[in-house]
Structures are given as structure tokens and as C-alpha cells.
Design a protein around this motif. Structure first.
Motif, PDB file in Angstrom:
ATOM      1  N   PHE A 352       0.844  -1.192   0.000  1.00 22.55           N
ATOM      2  CA  PHE A 352       0.000   0.000   0.000  1.00 22.55           C
ATOM      3  C   PHE A 352       0.882   1.245   0.000  1.00 22.55           C
ATOM      4  CE2 PHE A 352      -2.350  -3.403   1.896  1.00 22.55           C
ATOM      5  CZ  PHE A 352      -3.668  -3.221   1.542  1.00 22.55           C
ATOM      6  N   VAL A 353       0.558   2.229  -0.830  1.00 21.40           N
ATOM      7  CA  VAL A 353       1.222   3.517  -0.728  1.00 21.40           C
ATOM      8  C   VAL A 353       0.891   4.101   0.641  1.00 21.40           C
ATOM      9  CG1 VAL A 353       1.355   5.863  -1.655  1.00 21.40           C
ATOM     10  CG2 VAL A 353       1.210   3.906  -3.215  1.00 21.40           C
ATOM     11  N   ALA A 354       1.923   4.321   1.446  1.00 24.23           N
ATOM     12  CA  ALA A 354       1.698   4.662   2.854  1.00 24.23           C
ATOM     13  C   ALA A 354       0.858   5.926   3.012  1.00 24.23           C
ATOM     14  CB  ALA A 354       3.042   4.813   3.571  1.00 24.23           C
ATOM     15  N   GLY A 355       1.124   6.920   2.173  1.00 29.26           N
ATOM     16  CA  GLY A 355       0.393   8.174   2.303  1.00 29.26           C
ATOM     17  C   GLY A 355      -1.092   8.052   2.054  1.00 29.26           C
ATOM     18  N   ASP A 356      -1.511   6.967   1.388  1.00 30.16           N
ATOM     19  CA  ASP A 356      -2.934   6.790   1.102  1.00 30.16           C
ATOM     20  C   ASP A 356      -3.713   6.243   2.290  1.00 30.16           C
ATOM     21  OD1 ASP A 356      -2.270   7.629  -1.401  1.00 30.16           O
ATOM     22  OD2 ASP A 356      -2.512   5.691  -2.383  1.00 30.16           O
ATOM     23  N   VAL A 357      -3.033   5.648   3.258  1.00 35.60           N
ATOM     24  CA  VAL A 357      -3.734   5.085   4.417  1.00 35.60           C
ATOM     25  C   VAL A 357      -3.301   5.738   5.731  1.00 35.60           C
ATOM     26  CG1 VAL A 357      -4.193   2.854   3.342  1.00 35.60           C
ATOM     27  CG2 VAL A 357      -2.069   3.183   4.592  1.00 35.60           C
ATOM     28  N   LEU A 358      -2.205   6.471   5.705  1.00 34.88           N
ATOM     29  CA  LEU A 358      -1.697   7.085   6.931  1.00 34.88           C
ATOM     30  C   LEU A 358      -2.494   8.348   7.253  1.00 34.88           C
ATOM     31  CD1 LEU A 358       2.037   7.371   7.866  1.00 34.88           C
ATOM     32  CD2 LEU A 358       0.516   9.304   8.254  1.00 34.88           C
ATOM     33  N   VAL A 359      -2.929   8.468   8.499  1.00 33.86           N
ATOM     34  CA  VAL A 359      -3.687   9.632   8.929  1.00 33.86           C
ATOM     35  C   VAL A 359      -3.567   9.748  10.444  1.00 33.86           C
ATOM     36  CG1 VAL A 359      -5.883   8.442   9.350  1.00 33.86           C
ATOM     37  CG2 VAL A 359      -5.912  10.825   8.596  1.00 33.86           C
ATOM     38  N   THR A 360      -3.744  10.953  10.950  1.00 34.95           N
ATOM     39  CA  THR A 360      -3.761  11.159  12.396  1.00 34.95           C
ATOM     40  C   THR A 360      -4.898  10.348  13.020  1.00 34.95           C
ATOM     41  OG1 THR A 360      -2.914  13.397  12.123  1.00 34.95           O
ATOM     42  CG2 THR A 360      -3.954  12.873  14.233  1.00 34.95           C
ATOM     43  N   GLY A 361      -4.610   9.657  14.095  1.00 36.15           N
ATOM     44  CA  GLY A 361      -5.612   8.827  14.747  1.00 36.15           C
ATOM     45  C   GLY A 361      -5.584   7.381  14.297  1.00 36.15           C
ATOM     46  N   ARG A 362      -4.839   7.068  13.228  1.00 38.55           N
ATOM     47  CA  ARG A 362      -4.614   5.713  12.729  1.00 38.55           C
ATOM     48  C   ARG A 362      -5.883   5.080  12.143  1.00 38.55           C
ATOM     49  NH1 ARG A 362      -0.979   2.246  16.805  1.00 38.55           N
ATOM     50  NH2 ARG A 362      -0.866   0.980  14.893  1.00 38.55           N
ATOM     51  N   ARG A 363      -5.809   4.784  10.879  1.00 40.65           N
ATOM     52  CA  ARG A 363      -6.907   4.101  10.197  1.00 40.65           C
ATOM     53  C   ARG A 363      -6.912   2.615  10.518  1.00 40.65           C
ATOM     54  NH1 ARG A 363      -6.198   7.615   5.374  1.00 40.65           N
ATOM     55  NH2 ARG A 363      -8.142   8.791   5.182  1.00 40.65           N
ATOM     56  N   GLN A 364      -8.096   2.033  10.392  1.00 40.71           N
ATOM     57  CA  GLN A 364      -8.248   0.587  10.471  1.00 40.71           C
ATOM     58  C   GLN A 364      -8.996   0.138   9.229  1.00 40.71           C
ATOM     59  OE1 GLN A 364      -9.116  -1.245  14.282  1.00 40.71           O
ATOM     60  NE2 GLN A 364     -10.649  -2.545  13.320  1.00 40.71           N
ATOM     61  N   SER A 365      -8.424  -0.814   8.484  1.00 39.68           N
ATOM     62  CA  SER A 365      -9.004  -1.248   7.214  1.00 39.68           C
ATOM     63  C   SER A 365      -9.437  -2.701   7.300  1.00 39.68           C
ATOM     64  CB  SER A 365      -7.983  -1.087   6.080  1.00 39.68           C
ATOM     65  OG  SER A 365      -7.578   0.254   5.930  1.00 39.68           O
ATOM     66  N   ALA A 366     -10.441  -3.030   6.503  1.00 31.07           N
ATOM     67  CA  ALA A 366     -10.901  -4.414   6.350  1.00 31.07           C
ATOM     68  C   ALA A 366     -10.488  -4.901   4.961  1.00 31.07           C
ATOM     69  CB  ALA A 366     -12.414  -4.511   6.518  1.00 31.07           C
ATOM     70  N   ILE A 367      -9.916  -6.116   4.900  1.00 38.87           N
ATOM     71  CA  ILE A 367      -9.426  -6.696   3.646  1.00 38.87           C
ATOM     72  C   ILE A 367      -9.945  -8.121   3.566  1.00 38.87           C
ATOM     73  CG2 ILE A 367      -7.379  -7.230   2.268  1.00 38.87           C
ATOM     74  CD1 ILE A 367      -5.883  -5.207   4.143  1.00 38.87           C
ATOM     75  N   ALA A 368     -10.547  -8.470   2.446  1.00 45.89           N
ATOM     76  CA  ALA A 368     -11.127  -9.812   2.303  1.00 45.89           C
ATOM     77  C   ALA A 368     -10.985 -10.267   0.866  1.00 45.89           C
ATOM     78  CB  ALA A 368     -12.595  -9.806   2.719  1.00 45.89           C
ATOM     79  N   VAL A 369     -11.159 -11.568   0.649  1.00 45.15           N
ATOM     80  CA  VAL A 369     -11.074 -12.127  -0.690  1.00 45.15           C
ATOM     81  C   VAL A 369     -12.252 -13.056  -0.933  1.00 45.15           C
ATOM     82  CG1 VAL A 369      -9.606 -14.065   0.070  1.00 45.15           C
ATOM     83  CG2 VAL A 369      -9.586 -13.381  -2.329  1.00 45.15           C
ATOM     84  N   ARG A 370     -12.800 -13.004  -2.151  1.00 41.49           N
ATOM     85  CA  ARG A 370     -13.765 -13.993  -2.638  1.00 41.49           C
ATOM     86  C   ARG A 370     -13.098 -14.697  -3.822  1.00 41.49           C
ATOM     87  NH1 ARG A 370     -19.243 -14.945  -2.899  1.00 41.49           N
ATOM     88  NH2 ARG A 370     -19.046 -14.822  -0.646  1.00 41.49           N
ATOM     89  N   ARG A 371     -12.947 -16.013  -3.750  1.00 42.19           N
ATOM     90  CA  ARG A 371     -12.227 -16.748  -4.797  1.00 42.19           C
ATOM     91  C   ARG A 371     -12.926 -18.068  -5.118  1.00 42.19           C
ATOM     92  NH1 ARG A 371      -7.145 -19.585  -1.760  1.00 42.19           N
ATOM     93  NH2 ARG A 371      -7.983 -19.520   0.359  1.00 42.19           N
TER      94      ARG A 371
END
Length: 634
Positions: A352-371
Motif C-alpha cells: 500500500f502507498v503509505a500516504g494513502d492510508v496514513l492519517v492522524t488517529g490511525r486508520r483501520q481497514s478491512a481486507i477480504a477475498v472472494r475466490r
């Protein structure tokens, strides 16, 4: 000396090519060779046993029925067998060669490269410390030494191929947005695919909304209506298209933003534009939709400075894209089955490009796969404005919400403050489908008008008149838009035989009618509801809390180690906060299409909440895994 050893030794020096059997330092195209076991100086490999690893099962069954079922299965570590021959001119030279072999076998971890003669691609075995060997000396060779060594090496289950890096993808944070049709919305490397008139258009790093660059339109100061447009992309008469982007002008002035429409011969038909007033030196988000007129076959997104504009009216453009309304949503990307090589499933690494997810307060992301099946046909997004209104609900336009048109959200006024049904829908998906099957974690995107109000929300699924209620969830404090976790939703409810008896033919699954209930237990404000997001949670699902420390250029989801780390511009490790990962990161299967769902902000602490105008650049890569050797194409 008699037998196969003599015949093998007599062949030394007679072959033009040899199988590659080498201990090397890395899995790479040009690794450093630590020890060559088949260069005939002094080692030669007479035979190899690279049999596939054992598949281990945990069986379950009873005497009440015939047969047993595997409740779990996994490949075990493998053992690599090498039959080696050593020919040395002296005992001292033989001792040196044996010592080099012992040292390689005694490494805690090592890499054995194997490429049979005639094979296009090598494979690499990741080996473990081993010392299960048999040494046979043959006397009567004078000052020289003739020796055979049988080696068994412990190794991880699979051979791996070279790293396969897929194209970087840009995942929109807008759940309603389809894939960008134009090739270069972000100008990160150049300004190709864009054409100016009455001015020049170049990539610029002087200003940017995301990343490190934008496109810069400089009027020539002489001709009228300086403009820039994307390349022509497919258009369909009678279909709605959406233009979105960020613009910034060096002076306060009005601009036009929208579409040009063309026929199949690239003949101009008409334009559809909106006029927007820009403040000086301020990034402004523009979002405009229009229906393609009759005969449309091609279209483009454009920005125009009306009239004669001085050359000082510099106009910057970033994240400018055109999409077809109603096409597959953002917040995901798809991988074709043909893009995944190998014999068995393998971890999918994501950078991940760090600047796209980095923010004050810290983001939390959900990542999943359907295969499985056709991943692009899975249920995923329900826009709130498409549902039916119930108690105290009204249609609204909220610029912070996704979607286009006069209404893109539903507002709940709480005139009746109890836990009442606020929205309900018809069966989703509308038709039974094998691709609906699964368990989904459902998120609702909401925004409170008063941050301190205490509100709860509940998801209900209705099947043939029977309601199945989720837990009531308290909405986070604050007035920023947030994705709120409403719990798990199974399709179907109850026992799922998956197939029709012994036919192996999968049974389609009926959808469910979704309803949202909400209550306000204290306060006086309202909430706006944007959309429901269904994230597959029955295969590989994880959540990551990103670091809040600036400095890394990338955050890497290491699915092989189930960990996350920061990397610098040259790939070096970079300091970060401890990034927490819960759940299972994605894997991909050779020959099977996959959809990766990425919800950038499902936490409650990030500054600004969930921004629909954002996007995240992700580079997927993996190492194909093999049971034996690698075919030329996959």
C-alpha cells in the motif's frame, strides 16, 4: 569400480548442459551461488528425489454412517533426496568440499535452486537445517578421492517460483463508483492520454491532491476556452456516466466540468457540463453525472476555462476519472484466474502507498477475498437511497455521501426515538445465485449531525416473512462519516448442502430482504445513512490498524507471515507503530478469479473519518508455489 557410479563418473565432462542444483542466497533471477552441487567440480548430482509433500488429513466420522470426511487437511514439510558424487584430487580437497556441504546443510534456513536441463524456469526449495546423510568412500583411487553422499534435506512443503508482481491498482473509497474508464486519472508518472487546446498540459509536482503530482493546464492567453480532455472511452447512448475529480486554480474564477459526446466515427455530438466557481488556490471536488445522448459511442471527461484566460490562470487537475453509473462498485479490485500461476494456493502480498492510508488517529481497514465461482457477481453494495423509506426517513443530498443524482442518502430525524425500522429493501440479490452463497460482514456508512448523541443501529434480514435480527450496535461519537460494523449475515440461513445430492451441481441461494433499525437514546440530532457494504468473511478476512508514523513510503501486508511492516523508498524496513493484524490475510488460487475487497476506514479513531473522495494505490504480488517443477507458462 563397477556399477552405476562408475558409469556416471565416466560421463563427467561429456555433457554440454547440466541440471542446475545449487544452494543459493535468495529466491531471485540472479542469486549468489553458495554451493554448486552439479558443476562436476567437484560435485555431481547422480539423482534427485523431489517427490511432492505429504498431504495430511484430520478425518471425522462415526459408525452410524459409511465413510469419513476430512475435517481439515494441510501439506506437511517435505524431504528432498540428493544422490551426490564427489571427485577430488586429494584428501584435503575432498575435506574442503565436504565441509562446504556440511555448512550449507547446517544453515537454519537455506534455498536450493533446481532447474532440470531443458526447463525454462527454475524452482526454489526453502530448506531447513538437515543432517540425514550417508557417506560411501571407494578405496583404490590413489591420491584422489571418489566418494558418494546420499543427502535428505528437510524443506517447506512447496517449491516456489520467482516473484510475480501484478499491476498497481487504485481502489476508490466511494462504494458507488465503478471502475475508471480513462487510463490516467492520477498523473503520478506522466500526463499521457490527455490532450489540451488553447494551452499546454503537463505533469506537475508543484501542487497535488493525492500522491506526488497532478496535471497542469496553462492557458496560452490568446485563444478562447482553454481546455483539457481525456482520451475517448466507450460510451453508450441513454446510459448515465459520471465525471469526478479535484481541481485547483491559481485565481478565483469559474470553470466548466463534464463530458464531450461522440459517435462511432469520433464525430462530435454535444457536451454536458456544469459550471463551478472556484476559490483561489483551493482544491475543490467536482462530481457530475449526465446521460449520454442518442448516437453516443464515445465520450471523454473535460475541464474548460471559459473565455480568454490569462496564462496566470493555472489550473491543476487530480484524480480525474470517468465511470459508467451502475457498473461494479469501488472498494475492490479483481484478479483474473490466468494472472495466478502455480499448482496450489499462495499468499497474496499487498503493498500500500503509505500516504494513502496514513492519517492522524490511525486508520483501520478491512481486507477480504472472494475466490470461488464468479467473484464479480457476489452481492456487495446496497445504496440507502435505493431502499424504501420507513419511520422518520427522508431522502437527502449529502456531499459527504457516495452516489450521484438529486438524492444520495437517507436522513433519520428520530421524531420517534425508539428502535424502529427506518429503511427496508426487497430481496437482495434479486435473483437466486450460486455467487450469493457465503457469510458477509455488513458495514453501514453513517454520519451523525451531533457527535455526542447516543444512537444505536441494527441490521435485520427477512426470509419469507421471518426476521433474523443482528445485535444492536452503538454508533461511534463524532460527526465524521464512519463505516459501522453491524455483524455477520449468512446466505443462506440454516443448513446449506451446497450441492444437489451427489450431482456436484451447486444449488443457487436465495437472497434476503435487508432492513435497518435505528434508535436515539439521548440527544437531539439526526443521522444520514449512505450505504450498506457486504464484505465476504467466510474465506480469508482480516483487519489492519495502520501506523500513524510518517516516513515509510509503503506499508506491506505480508500474507505469508500474517504481519504488516513499513518499507522505505528502496525497500528497506522503516520504523512504524506496532500495526495490529487480526484475522487471515488473503490468498489466491491458480486459475481461479478473485475479488479483493478493501474498505479503507472501518475504525472509529481516524481523523476526518471515512472520506469518499479518497483512493488507495495497491500493488499485489505473490510467489507461485509448486509441488514439483514449474511448467513454462504457469
Amino acid at each position: 569400480m563397477t556399477g552405476p557410479v562408475v558409469r556416471r563418473l565416466l560421463s563427467h565432462g561429456e555433457r554440454d548442459t547440466l541440471d542446475v542444483v545449487q544452494f543459493v542466497d535468495t529466491v531471485s533471477a540472479s542469486p549468489t551461488v553458495r554451493l554448486d552441487l552439479n558443476n562436476e567440480s567437484p560435485w555431481a548430482t547422480a539423482g534427485v528425489d523431489f517427490s511432492p509433500p505429504p498431504l495430511k488429513y484430520a478425518w471425522s466420522g462415526t459408525l452410524l454412517t459409511d465413510g469419513e470426511r476430512p475435517s481439515a487437511a494441510a501439506y506437511g514439510n517435505r524431504r528432498l533426496g540428493l544422490s551426490l558424487e564427489l571427485i577430488a584430487g586429494s584428501q584435503d580437497a575432498a575435506a574442503d568440499a565436504m565441509q562446504a556441504l556440511w555448512r550449507e546443510l547446517n544453515r537454519p534456513t537455506n534455498v536450493l535452486k533446481y532447474q532440470p536441463e531443458g526447463a525454462t524456469n527454475p524452482v526454489f526449495f526453502r530448506t531447513l537445517r538437515s543432517m540425514d546423510n550417508a557417506v560411501q568412500d571407494y578405496p583404490g583411487t590413489g591420491a584422489g578421492v571418489l566418494r558418494t553422499v546420499s543427502v535428505e534435506i528437510a524443506a517447506e512443503p512447496f517449491a516456489v517460483g520467482l516473484r510475480e508482481t501484478l499491476s498497481q491498482v487504485t481502489v476508490s473509497n466511494d462504494s458507488s463508483e465503478g471502475a475508471a474508464l480513462n487510463a490516467n486519472p492520477f498523473f503520478e508518472t506522466n500526463a499521457t492520454s490527455w490532450s489540451p487546446s488553447s494551452g499546454t498540459f503537463v505533469r506537475s509536482t508543484a501542487q497535488f491532491h493525492q500522491g506526488v503530482a497532478s496535471g497542469l493546464l496553462t492557458p496560452d492567453g490568446v485563444n478562447t476556452h482553454p481546455a483539457v480532455g481525456s482520451e475517448l472511452v466507450p460510451g453508450i447512448a441513454g446510459v448515465s456516466f459520471r465525471a469526478r475529480g479535484w481541481v485547483r486554480c491559481a485565481v478565483a474564477r469559474s470553470i466548466q466540468f463534464g463530458f464531450n459526446w461522440y459517435n462511432a466515427s469520433s464525430g462530435y455530438i454535444s457536451e454536458s457540463v456544469t459550471t463551478e466557481a472556484l476559490a483561489a488556490n483551493t482544491w475543490t471536488f467536482l462530481d457530475f453525472s449526465a446521460v449520454a445522448p442518442s448516437l453516443t459511442a464515445l465520450t471523454q471527461i473535460k475541464v474548460v476555462l471559459p473565455g480568454v484566460a490569462p496564462s496566470s490562470n493555472l489550473l491543476y487537475l487530480d484524480e480525474a476519472q470517468i465511470s459508467q453509473v451502475g457498473t461494479p462498485p469501488g472498494m475492490c479490485f479483481d484478479l483474473a484466474g490466468s494472472a495466478i500461476k502455480g499448482d496450489v494456493e499462495t499468499p497474496l502480498f499487498l503493498s500500500f502507498v503509505a500516504g494513502d492510508v496514513l492519517v492522524t488517529g490511525r486508520r483501520q481497514s478491512a481486507i477480504a477475498v472472494r475466490r470461488r465461482g464468479t467473484p464479480s457477481s457476489m452481492p456487495m453494495v446496497v445504496q440507502a437511497e435505493t431502499m424504501s423509506l420507513d419511520t422518520d426517513a427522508t431522502l437527502q443530498f449529502d456531499s459527504a455521501m457516495s452516489g450521484s443524482g438529486p438524492y444520495n442518502a437517507v436522513r433519520i430525524s428520530f421524531a420517534s426515538a425508539g428502535l424502529n425500522r427506518r429503511l427496508y429493501g426487497t430481496t437482495y440479490p434479486a435473483a437466486p445465485s450460486v455467487d450469493a452463497r457465503g457469510t458477509y460482514r455488513v458495514f453501514a456508512r453513517v454520519r451523525k449531525s451531533v457527535g455526542g448523541d447516543v444512537m444505536t443501529m441494527r441490521l435485520t434480514g427477512t426470509y419469507n416473512g421471518a426476521n433474523f435480527n443482528g445485535d444492536a450496535v452503538t454508533l461511534p461519537s463524532g460527526t465524521d462519516p464512519r463505516w459501522v460494523d453491524l455483524g455477520l449475515l449468512p446466505y443462506p440461513v440454516g443448513y446449506d448442502p451446497v450441492t444437489d445430492g451427489y450431482s456436484n451441481s451447486p444449488l443457487p441461494v436465495t437472497g434476503t430482504a435487508l432492513s435497518l433499525y435505528a434508535a436515539r437514546t439521548s440527544g437531539s440530532g439526526t443521522i444520514d445513512i449512505d450505504a450498506l457494504l457486504l464484505v465476504p468473511a467466510d474465506d480469508r478476512y482480516c483487519q489492519v490498524q495502520w501506523s500513524g508514523i510518517s516516513g515509510p513510503t509503503a506499508f506491506v501486508l505480508d500474507s505469508g507471515a500474517t504481519a504488516v511492516y513499513g518499507a522505505g523508498a528502496s525497500g528497506e524496513l522503516a520504523p512504524t507503530d506496532l500495526m495490529q493484524l487480526s484475522g487471515l490475510p488473503p490468498m489466491v488460487t491458480p486459475g481461479q478469479a478473485s475479488r479483493i475487497v478493501f474498505a479503507r476506514d472501518v475504525g472509529t479513531t481516524s481523523s476526518g473519518g471515512d472520506d469518499k473522495t479518497g483512493s488507495t494505490r495497491i500493488t499485489p504480488y505473490y510467489w507461485p508455489r509448486y509441488l514439483h517443477v514449474r511448467p513454462v507458462s504457469s
